[in-house]
Design an enzyme around this catalytic site. Structure first.
Site, PDB file in Angstrom:
ATOM      1  N   GLU A 113     -60.105 -13.939  15.248  1.00  0.00           N
ATOM      2  CA  GLU A 113     -59.132 -14.622  16.116  1.00  0.00           C
ATOM      3  C   GLU A 113     -58.011 -15.091  15.204  1.00  0.00           C
ATOM      4  OE1 GLU A 113     -59.101 -14.991  19.358  1.00  0.00           O
ATOM      5  OE2 GLU A 113     -61.035 -14.010  19.654  1.00  0.00           O
ATOM      6  N   GLY A 128     -58.605 -17.820  12.090  1.00  0.00           N
ATOM      7  CA  GLY A 128     -57.708 -18.307  11.046  1.00  0.00           C
ATOM      8  C   GLY A 128     -56.494 -17.415  10.950  1.00  0.00           C
ATOM      9  N   SER A 129     -55.929 -17.355   9.759  1.00  0.00           N
ATOM     10  CA  SER A 129     -54.674 -16.620   9.590  1.00  0.00           C
ATOM     11  C   SER A 129     -54.929 -15.110   9.583  1.00  0.00           C
ATOM     12  CB  SER A 129     -54.017 -17.038   8.273  1.00  0.00           C
ATOM     13  OG  SER A 129     -54.872 -16.709   7.200  1.00  0.00           O
ATOM     14  N   THR A 130     -53.908 -14.361   9.928  1.00  0.00           N
ATOM     15  CA  THR A 130     -54.016 -12.899   9.922  1.00  0.00           C
ATOM     16  C   THR A 130     -54.267 -12.393   8.506  1.00  0.00           C
ATOM     17  OG1 THR A 130     -52.735 -12.679  11.941  1.00  0.00           O
ATOM     18  CG2 THR A 130     -52.741 -10.778  10.476  1.00  0.00           C
ATOM     19  N   LYS A 169     -69.087 -22.385   8.263  1.00  0.00           N
ATOM     20  CA  LYS A 169     -68.242 -23.057   7.266  1.00  0.00           C
ATOM     21  C   LYS A 169     -66.964 -23.492   7.964  1.00  0.00           C
ATOM     22  CE  LYS A 169     -65.009 -21.713   4.612  1.00  0.00           C
ATOM     23  NZ  LYS A 169     -64.067 -22.855   4.759  1.00  0.00           N
ATOM     24  N   ALA A 228     -55.938 -13.835   5.994  1.00  0.00           N
ATOM     25  CA  ALA A 228     -57.355 -14.005   5.642  1.00  0.00           C
ATOM     26  C   ALA A 228     -58.221 -13.073   6.495  1.00  0.00           C
ATOM     27  CB  ALA A 228     -57.775 -15.460   5.828  1.00  0.00           C
ATOM     28  N   GLY A 229     -57.829 -12.889   7.752  1.00  0.00           N
ATOM     29  CA  GLY A 229     -58.595 -12.009   8.652  1.00  0.00           C
ATOM     30  C   GLY A 229     -58.663 -10.582   8.121  1.00  0.00           C
TER      31      GLY A 229
HETATM   32  P1  NAD Z   1     -56.772 -19.756   6.945  1.00  0.00           P
HETATM   33  O1  NAD Z   1     -56.918 -18.335   7.283  1.00  0.00           O
HETATM   34  O2  NAD Z   1     -56.117 -20.129   5.677  1.00  0.00           O
HETATM   35  O3  NAD Z   1     -58.233 -20.437   6.878  1.00  0.00           O
HETATM   36  C1  NAD Z   1     -59.123 -20.405   7.970  1.00  0.00           C
HETATM   37  C2  NAD Z   1     -60.544 -20.581   7.459  1.00  0.00           C
HETATM   38  O4  NAD Z   1     -60.902 -19.452   6.680  1.00  0.00           O
HETATM   39  C3  NAD Z   1     -60.761 -21.780   6.561  1.00  0.00           C
HETATM   40  O5  NAD Z   1     -62.058 -22.277   6.801  1.00  0.00           O
HETATM   41  C4  NAD Z   1     -60.653 -21.188   5.158  1.00  0.00           C
HETATM   42  O6  NAD Z   1     -61.357 -21.936   4.204  1.00  0.00           O
HETATM   43  C5  NAD Z   1     -61.268 -19.813   5.362  1.00  0.00           C
HETATM   44  N1  NAD Z   1     -60.749 -18.730   4.528  1.00  0.00           N
HETATM   45  C6  NAD Z   1     -59.480 -18.538   4.085  1.00  0.00           C
HETATM   46  N2  NAD Z   1     -59.392 -17.382   3.404  1.00  0.00           N
HETATM   47  C7  NAD Z   1     -60.627 -16.814   3.436  1.00  0.00           C
HETATM   48  C8  NAD Z   1     -61.180 -15.609   2.918  1.00  0.00           C
HETATM   49  N3  NAD Z   1     -60.435 -14.724   2.228  1.00  0.00           N
HETATM   50  N4  NAD Z   1     -62.485 -15.346   3.132  1.00  0.00           N
HETATM   51  C9  NAD Z   1     -63.248 -16.196   3.852  1.00  0.00           C
HETATM   52  N5  NAD Z   1     -62.791 -17.368   4.353  1.00  0.00           N
HETATM   53  C10 NAD Z   1     -61.497 -17.680   4.147  1.00  0.00           C
HETATM   54  O7  NAD Z   1     -56.063 -20.420   8.201  1.00  0.00           O
HETATM   55  P2  NAD Z   1     -55.670 -21.936   8.452  1.00  0.00           P
HETATM   56  O8  NAD Z   1     -54.410 -22.245   7.748  1.00  0.00           O
HETATM   57  O9  NAD Z   1     -56.855 -22.821   8.237  1.00  0.00           O
HETATM   58  O10 NAD Z   1     -55.413 -21.890  10.053  1.00  0.00           O
HETATM   59  C11 NAD Z   1     -54.222 -21.512  10.626  1.00  0.00           C
HETATM   60  C12 NAD Z   1     -54.277 -20.076  11.147  1.00  0.00           C
HETATM   61  O11 NAD Z   1     -55.323 -19.909  12.092  1.00  0.00           O
HETATM   62  C13 NAD Z   1     -53.018 -19.691  11.889  1.00  0.00           C
HETATM   63  O12 NAD Z   1     -52.597 -18.408  11.489  1.00  0.00           O
HETATM   64  C14 NAD Z   1     -53.448 -19.654  13.352  1.00  0.00           C
HETATM   65  O13 NAD Z   1     -52.676 -18.854  14.189  1.00  0.00           O
HETATM   66  C15 NAD Z   1     -54.842 -19.196  13.235  1.00  0.00           C
HETATM   67  N6  NAD Z   1     -55.601 -19.554  14.449  1.00  0.00           N
HETATM   68  C16 NAD Z   1     -55.954 -18.574  15.344  1.00  0.00           C
HETATM   69  C17 NAD Z   1     -56.624 -18.913  16.508  1.00  0.00           C
HETATM   70  C18 NAD Z   1     -57.014 -17.867  17.518  1.00  0.00           C
HETATM   71  O14 NAD Z   1     -57.906 -18.139  18.324  1.00  0.00           O
HETATM   72  N7  NAD Z   1     -56.405 -16.698  17.530  1.00  0.00           N
HETATM   73  C19 NAD Z   1     -56.947 -20.233  16.756  1.00  0.00           C
HETATM   74  C20 NAD Z   1     -56.560 -21.195  15.842  1.00  0.00           C
HETATM   75  C21 NAD Z   1     -55.904 -20.851  14.669  1.00  0.00           C
END
Ligand code: NAD
Length: 492
Positions: free
Chosen positions: A264, A242-244, A190, A246-247
């Site tokens: 990540e 993604g974001s910490t 996704k 959501a992680g």
């Molecule tokens: P986000 O966490 O909002 O979303 C990332 C993805 O996860 C999207 O596809 C979103 O639809 C999905 N998502 C969001 N909440 C979810 C949940 N509860 N359950 C399942 N899926 C969910 O992040 P964003 O705003 O899209 O991206 C920016 C973030 O990503 C920043 O914090 C950035 O540092 C991080 N990031 C980390 C790395 C790395 O390799 N460490 C690389 C790129 C971006």
């Protein structure tokens, strides 16, 4: 409909890429009726709408992946055979490279020079894992303590759910897909709702490479779709970037059934400029990598640590270089700073700039929207100095072109400040003495660090300490994340 200047979504992308999901080897019409608008960060107009998955789409994707894993050939192929498919995927990506660059820029406004530099790394990931499986030992015969024979084998972890963000969409998905396919896993991916199209093009490449039906499945949608996917018990592992915030939610959901998970996440990485560093040479890395793609990259060097006695001199040189960055339309090859990717990013970044002022940091340059840009999400490259590391602008991930310059007294103080962070993703040390830099690098609690530069390479593990994540992507470590270990004792 035209999007960012110079990209026409309807003309340049086939109907299937704009309207369908890739499930079980077919481009299928989504069952869910919801749609998600892609908004131009230059004009603020809606560029196109992408369908969002409903539960029936998730069912179809998850079941296809499960069938392909449990009964299909893919997990049981010799790894070298899977490698041949990966090579073909890389070749298909290469054929589409110019389009992939433009699609990235069109969706999120990454300057075209940045998209151009990033795209080959995504392709390299498929080449890298294709080559790695040629010689990786998936089976290892050993002796037990009593002299018995045992084979320790690496088997694919199963069906994996891959969830990625918008900020470097092709490369972040490629890290996961290339390693998971190499390991013999089957996939439900996704992508981010803001950047569905790079993933669609990757699906087209996987299809053209002849990967069997059900091995790779792709759906689209936002947070709810992601959360529903994570909750599906048919998935053996989730790999999330993604974001910490959501992680953490995803890790908690995986813990419920002990599904494997790697994460990540965010960063607040420090560039440490030592007292012997050549500042003009250091700025050649610090200027582009303190705000790559407007600071919307996880490994951005957003805290710059300089010796207190050299701080003013450094800030003058840094601000001069930042002010010379060319702000403009992301499709213009000369542009170094384009708009932020979306309105919520604009609001978030402006909020942090206000917070920095309120916390008492000194604005050295920037500090607001780009004056002659009424439309679009343009923010001036912004540098704060006189920043204390306990301020929120130094502790929290802003994800925009906002950098904090922080003074330190001596090396111990620099290490203390660098480590005084919830994150530990990346970093850099600048020095005339590479071994001194290496010794310092060993003291910084972070997953990646570069001396006198900043490099991320497909063949080298990437990932975070602390709240920057769990697990590694890229390199052999990235492959191991998709493998389970089994010991088979051979009795006579
Ligand atoms: P986000 O966490 O909002 O979303 C990332 C993805 O996860 C999207 O596809 C979103 O639809 C999905 N998502 C969001 N909440 C979810 C949940 N509860 N359950 C399942 N899926 C969910 O992040 P964003 O705003 O899209 O991206 C920016 C973030 O990503 C920043 O914090 C950035 O540092 C991080 N990031 C980390 C790395 C790395 O390799 N460490 C690389 C790129 C971006």
């Amino acid at each position: 409909m035209s999007g960012q200047t110079g990209f026409d979504f309807e003309r340049e992308l086939s109907d299937k890429l704009r309207t369908r999901f890739y499930i079980d080897g077919e481009w299928v019409r989504p069952a869910g009726g919801r749609r998600n608008a892609l908004v131009s960060c230059v004009t603020e107009d809606v560029m196109m709408e992408m369908p969002e998955a409903g539960s029936a789409d998730l069912d179809a994707a998850v079941n296809a992946a499960r069938r392909a894993f449990d009964g299909g050939a893919w997990p049981r192929l010799a790894a070298v055979e899977r490698g041949a498919y990966l090579k073909r995927i890389a070749d298909e990506l290469r054929k589409r490279e110019p389009l992939l660059r433009r699609v990235c820029t069109a969706q999120i406004g990454a300057p075209i020079g940045f998209s151009t530099a990033l795209t080959p790394t995504a392709i390299e990931l498929f080449d890298y894992y294709a080559d790695l499986v040629q010689h990786h030992a998936f089976e290892d015969e050993r002796r037990t303590a009593s002299g018995g024979k045992v084979r320790v084998v690496s088997e694919p972890v199963g069906v994996v759910g891959l969830i990625t963000p918008w900020n470097a969409p092709l490369i972040l998905l490629s890290y996961k897909v290339a390693a998971a396919l190499a390991a013999g896993c089957t996939i439900v991916a996704k992508a981010s709702p803001e950047t569905p199209l790079d993933a669609q093009l990757l699906a087209e490449c996987i299809d053209a490479a002849g990967v069997p039906p059900g091995v790779f499945n792709l759906i689209h949608g936002g947070r709810e779709t992601g959360a529903e996917l994570v909750g599906r018990p048919e998935l053996d592992k989730i790999s999330f970037t993604g974001s910490t915030a959501a992680g953490k939610a995803i890790a908690a959901a995986c813990a419920e059934r002990l599904a494997r998970v790697d994460l990540e996440l965010g960063g607040k990485s420090a560039a440490i400029v030592l007292d012997d560093a050549d500042v003009s040479a250091a700025l050649k890395t610090i200027v582009p990598f303190s705000m790559p793609f407007n600071g919307q990259i996880c490994f951005s060097l957003t805290r710059v640590l300089v010796p207190n006695r050299k701080r003013d001199e450094f800030v003058d040189a840094y601000v001069e270089a930042v002010n010379a960055l060319q702000v403009g339309d992301p499709m213009d090859p000369g542009t170094q700073i384009g708009p932020l990717a979306m309105r919520r990013q604009l609001e978030r970044v402006l909020g942090y700039i206000d917070r920095g002022r309120a916390e008492g940091a000194t604005l050295a340059t920037g500090g607001g929207r780009v004056p002659d840009r009424e439309r679009g999400f343009f923010v001036q490259p912004t540098v704060f100095t006189n920043v204390r590391n306990d301020m929120r602008i130094a502790q929290e991930e802003i994800f925009g072109p906002v950098v904090s310059v922080i003074g330190y007294d001596d090396e111990d103080d620099a290490v203390r400040i660098a480590n005084d962070s919830a994150y530990g993703l990346s970093g850099a040390v600048f020095t005339a003495d590479a071994e001194r830099g290496y010794a310092l690098a060993r003291r910084v609690r972070t997953g990646n660090l570069s001396i006198n530069g900043l490099t991320v390479d497909a063949g080298i593990p990437f990932g975070g300490y602390k709240q920057s994540g769990l697990g590694r992507q890229g390199g052999i470590e990235g492959l191991k994340g998709y493998l389970e270990c089994k010991a088979v004792y051979l009795h006579d």
